[in-house]
Design an enzyme around this catalytic site. Sequence first.
Site, PDB file in Angstrom:
ATOM      1  N   THR A 150     -10.045  -8.344  -6.319  1.00 31.75           N
ATOM      2  CA  THR A 150      -9.568  -6.753  -6.478  1.00 31.75           C
ATOM      3  C   THR A 150      -7.815  -5.898  -6.882  1.00 31.75           C
ATOM      4  OG1 THR A 150     -11.057  -6.128  -4.434  1.00 31.75           O
ATOM      5  CG2 THR A 150      -9.589  -4.391  -5.788  1.00 31.75           C
ATOM      6  N   GLU A 160       6.841  -7.176  -1.799  1.00 31.91           N
ATOM      7  CA  GLU A 160       7.275  -6.173  -1.688  1.00 31.91           C
ATOM      8  C   GLU A 160       5.304  -5.844  -1.619  1.00 31.91           C
ATOM      9  OE1 GLU A 160       9.514  -3.358  -2.163  1.00 31.91           O
ATOM     10  OE2 GLU A 160       7.985  -3.010  -0.766  1.00 31.91           O
ATOM     11  N   VAL A 202       3.450  -5.010   1.757  1.00 33.47           N
ATOM     12  CA  VAL A 202       3.823  -4.264   3.539  1.00 33.47           C
ATOM     13  C   VAL A 202       3.210  -2.777   2.582  1.00 33.47           C
ATOM     14  CG1 VAL A 202       4.997  -3.350   5.000  1.00 33.47           C
ATOM     15  CG2 VAL A 202       5.085  -5.885   4.726  1.00 33.47           C
ATOM     16  N   GLY A 223       1.278  -1.140   0.406  1.00 29.00           N
ATOM     17  CA  GLY A 223       1.116  -1.376  -0.901  1.00 29.00           C
ATOM     18  C   GLY A 223       2.049  -0.925  -2.367  1.00 29.00           C
ATOM     19  N   GLY A 258     -13.008  -0.271  -0.814  1.00 26.98           N
ATOM     20  CA  GLY A 258     -11.796  -1.795  -1.376  1.00 26.98           C
ATOM     21  C   GLY A 258     -10.615  -1.795  -0.890  1.00 26.98           C
ATOM     22  N   ASP A 276      -3.066  -7.008  10.684  1.00 25.59           N
ATOM     23  CA  ASP A 276      -2.687  -5.867  10.061  1.00 25.59           C
ATOM     24  C   ASP A 276      -2.009  -5.969   9.790  1.00 25.59           C
ATOM     25  OD1 ASP A 276      -2.882  -6.075   6.576  1.00 25.59           O
ATOM     26  OD2 ASP A 276      -3.138  -3.613   7.488  1.00 25.59           O
ATOM     27  N   LYS A 286       2.175  -7.368   9.333  1.00 25.69           N
ATOM     28  CA  LYS A 286       3.038  -6.475   8.371  1.00 25.69           C
ATOM     29  C   LYS A 286       4.747  -5.763   9.227  1.00 25.69           C
ATOM     30  CE  LYS A 286      -0.774  -4.021   5.068  1.00 25.69           C
ATOM     31  NZ  LYS A 286      -1.760  -3.209   5.627  1.00 25.69           N
ATOM     32  N   GLY A 314      -4.966  -0.289  -1.915  1.00 30.86           N
ATOM     33  CA  GLY A 314      -6.391  -0.238  -2.933  1.00 30.86           C
ATOM     34  C   GLY A 314      -5.662  -0.988  -4.780  1.00 30.86           C
TER      35      GLY A 314
HETATM   36  N1  HSE Z   1      -6.117  -3.692   4.145  1.00 34.52           N
HETATM   37  C1  HSE Z   1      -5.313  -3.420   4.750  1.00 34.52           C
HETATM   38  C2  HSE Z   1      -5.655  -1.726   4.703  1.00 34.52           C
HETATM   39  C3  HSE Z   1      -4.814  -2.714   2.861  1.00 34.52           C
HETATM   40  O1  HSE Z   1      -6.598  -1.206   4.780  1.00 34.52           O
HETATM   41  O2  HSE Z   1      -4.435  -1.402   5.354  1.00 34.52           O
HETATM   42  C4  HSE Z   1      -4.016  -4.430   2.706  1.00 34.52           C
HETATM   43  O3  HSE Z   1      -2.753  -4.581   3.215  1.00 34.52           O
END
Ligand code: HSE
Length: 433
Positions: free
Chosen positions: A13, A129, A132, A134, A186, A200, A204, A302
Amino acid sequence: MEKTKVAIVGLGTIGTGVARLLLDHGDRTARHAGRTLWLEAVVDRDVTRPRNVDLPDGLLSDDLARITQNREIKVVVELIGGLEPARTIVLELLRNGKDIVTANKALLAEHGAELFDTARELGRSIAFEASVAGGIPIITNISQCLSANQILSLRGILNGTSNFIVTKMEEGMEYQAAVSAAQRMGFAEANPAMDVDGTDAAQKLAILAHLAFGARVHWKDIPRQGIDTLNPADLRYARELGGYRIKLLAVAQLIDGVLELHVAPTLIRKGLPLAEVRDAYNAISVVGDAVGPVFFHGLGAGQMPTASAVVADMIDTAVGRTALTFKTLELWSRRGAQVAIRDHAHLQGRFYLRFTVEDHPGVMARIAGVLGAHDVSIASMIQREPDSDSDGTAVPLVIMTHMTTEGATRAAVEEIDRLPCVLRDSVRMRVLD
Ligand code: HSE
């Protein structure tokens, strides 16, 4: 115009988004970089899957040697995700003289020291960058724009999937339907358990705590709880208790020179900017000793938001800015930690507790007695008559505490859960006022 040849490993993606920005908006990147970022090669183990990008013929292959053996390719984006083969490939790319741009927080959180040491030894750089939050430029802000400050606290909604799920549950959607919707859109990880169990966000937070506080903490050592056990009833009670919203919050704050770290579903008082962050948005509230409070808000996941951060890193790397900061910051060096981490049991705060109890005389007194014995003081309480959610005799008892500690509330709840009048495991969440 001068050309810097670049390549992408991993055409999923985000990789597709990066290719689209490079191919469709080359003029834009050229204006900011003062040179063309020329996409010379794309490598993915699957070369047949359809993607929403028009790649020139011959660009895509499954042969990494087309990058490692091409001395003209200077910057390589790793967007494979996960630990292996990403780690081995990044090491091989570094050894072949490539500077790396990555969005892979799991890789940095697990192998940051090895990768950064290797890059330093070889005179190469790693930019991250996009790893963390996005599209939010939080790494650059913490490591460069706010570098005159001692960061005092950092509170973030760092997992877009969890925030999306909680927002949809507040709107009445079932948990599982919200998880599926996040996957379709996505932004969920390939394994969505990592989003909803707090992994996750902890990965981060480990990266941000490293940058902001010099903490050398492994993400597995950050106390964490996800939203996977969240009950819609808690979202309702949070609202009733004076307007709180529940968010998966990642916190790093310095108290008396010691760093507190945790990831947990947290009741946030409405009106605080973090409480208003909805859907897949991320936000980070940072307090610095000189700048005061700063708030960052944007899409943390995304295709195009993440690609936006990746391409900015590619430009910085191509023009040499990354190399400068990489050298001065000494990231993930094996140098000792610059800050001590507080024992989780001593973390202070107010707590939300929900017990499911028998509706008998003396039950409330017993629970209040255990809380009192652990020095946990009750600030407010909701008790309801049995409703359609309960099985006849079970009633919910919801308590908001005054300031106390993680350790005291945990010990009290463990003791309460052993009482015969308590019918199910209790719920305990932190509160941010
Ligand atoms: N899967 C993560 C989220 C995005 O939903 O924030 C990528 O770090």
